[in-house]
Write an enzyme that holds these catalytic residues in place. Sequence first.
Site, PDB file in Angstrom:
ATOM      1  CB  CYS B  61      -0.896   0.029   1.228  1.00 32.39           C
ATOM      2  SG  CYS B  61      -2.050  -1.347   1.325  1.00 32.39           S
ATOM      3  CD  GLU B  63      -2.260   3.944   3.268  1.00 33.07           C
ATOM      4  OE1 GLU B  63      -1.816   3.223   2.342  1.00 33.07           O
ATOM      5  OE2 GLU B  63      -3.472   4.045   3.528  1.00 33.07           O
TER       6      GLU B  63
END
Lengths: 140, 140, 140, 140
Positions: B61, B63
């Site tokens: 992801c 993040e």
Amino acid sequence: MYFNDPQSHAWDALVEAAWQGWEHAHAPYSKFHVGAALLRAGGGIVAGCNVENAAYPSSLCAERTAICAAVAQGMKPGELSALVVVTEAPTLTPPCGACRQVLAEFADDLPILLVNRHHRTLHSLADLLPHAFTVRNLNG
Amino acid sequence: MYFNDPQSHAWDALVEAAWQGWEHAHAPYSKFHVGAALLRAGGGIVAGCNVENAAYPSSLCAERTAICAAVAQGMKPGELSALVVVTEAPTLTPPCGACRQVLAEFADDLPILLVNRHHRTLHSLADLLPHAFTVRNLNG
Amino acid sequence: MYFNDPQSHAWDALVEAAWQGWEHAHAPYSKFHVGAALLRAGGGIVAGCNVENAAYPSSLCAERTAICAAVAQGMKPGELSALVVVTEAPTLTPPCGACRQVLAEFADDLPILLVNRHHRTLHSLADLLPHAFTVRNLNG
Amino acid sequence: MYFNDPQSHAWDALVEAAWQGWEHAHAPYSKFHVGAALLRAGGGIVAGCNVENAAYPSSLCAERTAICAAVAQGMKPGELSALVVVTEAPTLTPPCGACRQVLAEFADDLPILLVNRHHRTLHSLADLLPHAFTVRNLNG
């Protein structure tokens, strides 16, 4: 450049960058510090280190840290040219299977240099992940 | 800085960096492009994007890309100050559970701003991951 | 069944199954053994344990082992009714963020009982993963 | 048993179990359904399927589902004897790198049969993951 020779000075900047990544490893659980650095087509170098987590499966290896950081900077599939992995382990440290999988998303083949304080050996992604599962498998 | 206000200009540089990360998303499978950017104590900003893989579990992801890239640059636990996540989805996109887990390795709490082309909302890591599993659980 | 009461005998068979899973934990790296058991709609119980790997990111938690095993036996989204997690740690062990993410694929909410040799506490998935990222986010 | 011959009837029960796992695949995102089955020393068979997640990195492959389910039932390193992977893709589907990594935790080598509706080919783990990263690397 001469990435087919593990002793070539072509590797020097990548090896240095990998050791710099190594210094930042967050590995309080395994105590096994790993650094990595990759070369982008065009010449940019991106370093990585392993980033462990109290929940071990949420950890990330140094190689994948470097790849994902490079993608966030704009690297596209086909633009990954070389990889170095460094540890202080007496036996040279190869990429885990999951890292090989992520490398294969961005390169069909790749010279991969494994380095510790005393030795280095040269491998290739094609040798380390034969019969890779890729987008060609997904698309039938 | 005023990270308790989602409309504060304190967020401007992080939001901009997150959109720059977003432009580099490698998301050919989901077509769901995500960008992220984090603020390090001291003021550095590091961007990330999602990096998908033909073998879906080997994806990462946005993040986590940003966090791992920041660690490779020297970020330590306790030095993660704020996070922005951007997508074009009409409903704001929260971090997945695994990303919350990785955030919790580096911060006990954290303001997290979710942004799309029209809206923004402010959350905190403590609110998004109550009763987190951390090193304190591992050590008994 | 009375899964809203942590002391209810409704939990007995799940707690026993979770301890049986715990006995099979492959955790030579963390030495932190975890067991889990879930209840499927209809009454079936499936146990799990953590399955660690020398490459830490390729490890899997007990909760996800149980969920994936249940899916391989036919469990569908909406058919996950309750979960127990057991360890011998003096502080009760909550699911990591990644496990909460996988639980949210199969249940909007869920009673989750945390158990050690002396205590138990009851949580819910909705409390442990508020503002979850789900298929509704992917589909816009 | 004759697992060195891809056409041997020794494989029949494993292939059948892998197709049964395949029927339970939770693959709404990729639409790429995968089944797997492994043989434990002693004769037990455990099936798996891929278990995808809206957050793609939290997905799990069929091979790892089968392995982790087998561990939860008591399988130890050294007790993994054979693996079958089935899909309907016209090109046979090899295990991804992460699955090879997890297989290597439980077997130094292993016959791996890839199967679709028309063909089958036989590989070995040693061929698919040369120079594997294992506990021997971690321990220096």
